[in-house]
Design a protein around this motif. Structure first.
Motif, short mmCIF file in Angstrom:
data_model
loop_
_atom_site.label_atom_id
_atom_site.label_comp_id
_atom_site.label_asym_id
_atom_site.label_seq_id
_atom_site.Cartn_x
_atom_site.Cartn_y
_atom_site.Cartn_z
N SER A 19 34.45 53.49 40.24
CA SER A 19 34.07 52.26 39.53
C SER A 19 32.69 51.80 39.98
O SER A 19 31.91 51.30 39.16
N LEU A 54 28.60 39.13 40.22
CA LEU A 54 29.74 39.98 39.83
C LEU A 54 30.37 40.56 41.09
O LEU A 54 29.71 41.28 41.84
N HIS A 99 33.57 42.76 42.52
CA HIS A 99 34.69 43.64 42.18
C HIS A 99 35.55 43.79 43.42
O HIS A 99 35.08 44.32 44.44
N ASP A 138 38.52 45.54 45.26
CA ASP A 138 39.33 46.76 45.13
C ASP A 138 39.56 47.40 46.51
O ASP A 138 39.36 48.59 46.69
N LEU A 172 36.13 40.69 39.24
CA LEU A 172 37.00 41.74 38.68
C LEU A 172 38.04 42.11 39.72
O LEU A 172 37.70 42.37 40.88
N HIS A 232 40.81 44.85 40.57
CA HIS A 232 41.35 46.16 40.21
C HIS A 232 42.84 46.19 40.49
O HIS A 232 43.31 45.55 41.41
N TRP A 249 46.81 37.62 40.64
CA TRP A 249 46.27 37.51 39.28
C TRP A 249 47.09 36.49 38.47
O TRP A 249 46.53 35.67 37.75
N ASN A 295 40.18 34.01 31.53
CA ASN A 295 40.35 35.38 32.01
C ASN A 295 40.69 36.33 30.88
O ASN A 295 41.08 35.90 29.78
N GLU A 311 42.63 40.40 30.67
CA GLU A 311 43.18 41.50 31.45
C GLU A 311 43.24 42.79 30.62
O GLU A 311 43.81 42.80 29.53
N LEU A 334 42.89 45.93 34.98
CA LEU A 334 41.68 45.31 35.52
C LEU A 334 41.63 43.87 35.02
O LEU A 334 41.62 43.62 33.82
N VAL A 384 39.68 40.36 34.57
CA VAL A 384 38.32 39.79 34.49
C VAL A 384 38.48 38.28 34.60
O VAL A 384 39.06 37.64 33.71
#
Ligand SMILES: C[S@@+](CC[C@H](N)C(=O)[O-])C[C@H]1O[C@@H](n2cnc3c(N)ncnc32)[C@H](O)[C@@H]1O
Length: 206
Positions: free
Chosen positions: A2, A75, A77, A79, A105, A107, A122, A131, A133, A140, A142
């Motif tokens: 990613s 941004l 992410h 994970d 984001l 993951h 989430w 959001n 998804e 994932l 968002v």
């Protein structure tokens, strides 16, 4: 994988941005523990393509925290380890670093096994922030976290018609599937070439 996709997007869209990948590159309970080859392969792939705007920071997430200013990340992410406790820890630690435009984001929002708990965080966060998804593969999330998230992200998050949402999810699931099939095709071609070479060598040794 990613991270390379993010860097590729920066190149293709010619963005004036800085990227950082933070990882011990040692693995964890969910990814499995792995050897130096993973970091070395990534470095070899990364440096010639992305080094002008991207850095690989080899540390824990917590150790890297002090090297980023509050309010500076657009941004993020997340994970790392995927237990509920770990993902809450990572999100809570890094949230002060997020800018007013920030999108986060997550993951693996759609994994329900092996003590994965991203789905649980989430389900809490999606009650509080706009959001979207993506459900395919491991999912994932968002999250439109900042108060000034770009319009295009808000538009995605504010979709309400089930058929519009399904079109977007199907489109991305299809694109993802095409990438996987393409990678499988390349690997199969490599395997065939290697097998052909072995046959040629064996025949020439007879
Ligand atoms: C699923 S992989 C991440 C893959 C990555 N997002 C990518 O570009 O495709 C999870 C990674 O998190 C790293 N990790 C887990 N906990 C960490 C921590 N506390 N600090 C730094 N890295 C961590 C592991 O070493 C592992 O490589």
């Amino acid at each position: 994988m990613s991270y390379a996709a993010f860097c590729d997007a920066v190149l293709r869209a010619d963005l004036d941005t800085q990227c950082f990948a933070i990882d011990t590159w040692q693995g964890d309970a969910h990814a499995g523990y792995y050897g130096e080859d993973v970091y070395n392969d990534l470095r070899t792939f990364h440096d010639p393509r992305y080094a002008a705007f991207s850095e690989l920071i080899r540390s824990t997430f917590d150790q890297a925290l002090d090297y980023f200013q509050d309010g500076s990340i657009d941004l993020l992410h997340i994970d790392g380890c995927h237990s509920y406790e770990a993902v809450c820890h990572d999100f809570n630690n890094w949230r002060a670093k997020l800018s007013t435009r920030a999108v986060v984001l997550f993951h693996d929002t759609n994994v329900r096994e092996r003590n994965f708990g991203v789905w649980k965080l989430w389900s809490e966060l999606k009650m509080k922030y706009p959001n979207f998804e993506f459900m395919h593969e491991h999912g994932l999330g968002v999250l439109a976290f900042g108060s000034e998230v770009p319009e295009v992200v808000l538009k995605l998050c504010n979709l309400s018609s089930p058929s519009d949402i399904a079109v977007i999810r199907n489109r991305f699931a299809f694109s993802g599937r095409s990438c996987i099939l393409e990678a499988m095709h390349v690997q199969a071609q490599r395997d065939i070439s290697a097998a052909e070479l072995r046959v040629t060598r064996t025949e020439s040794e007879r």
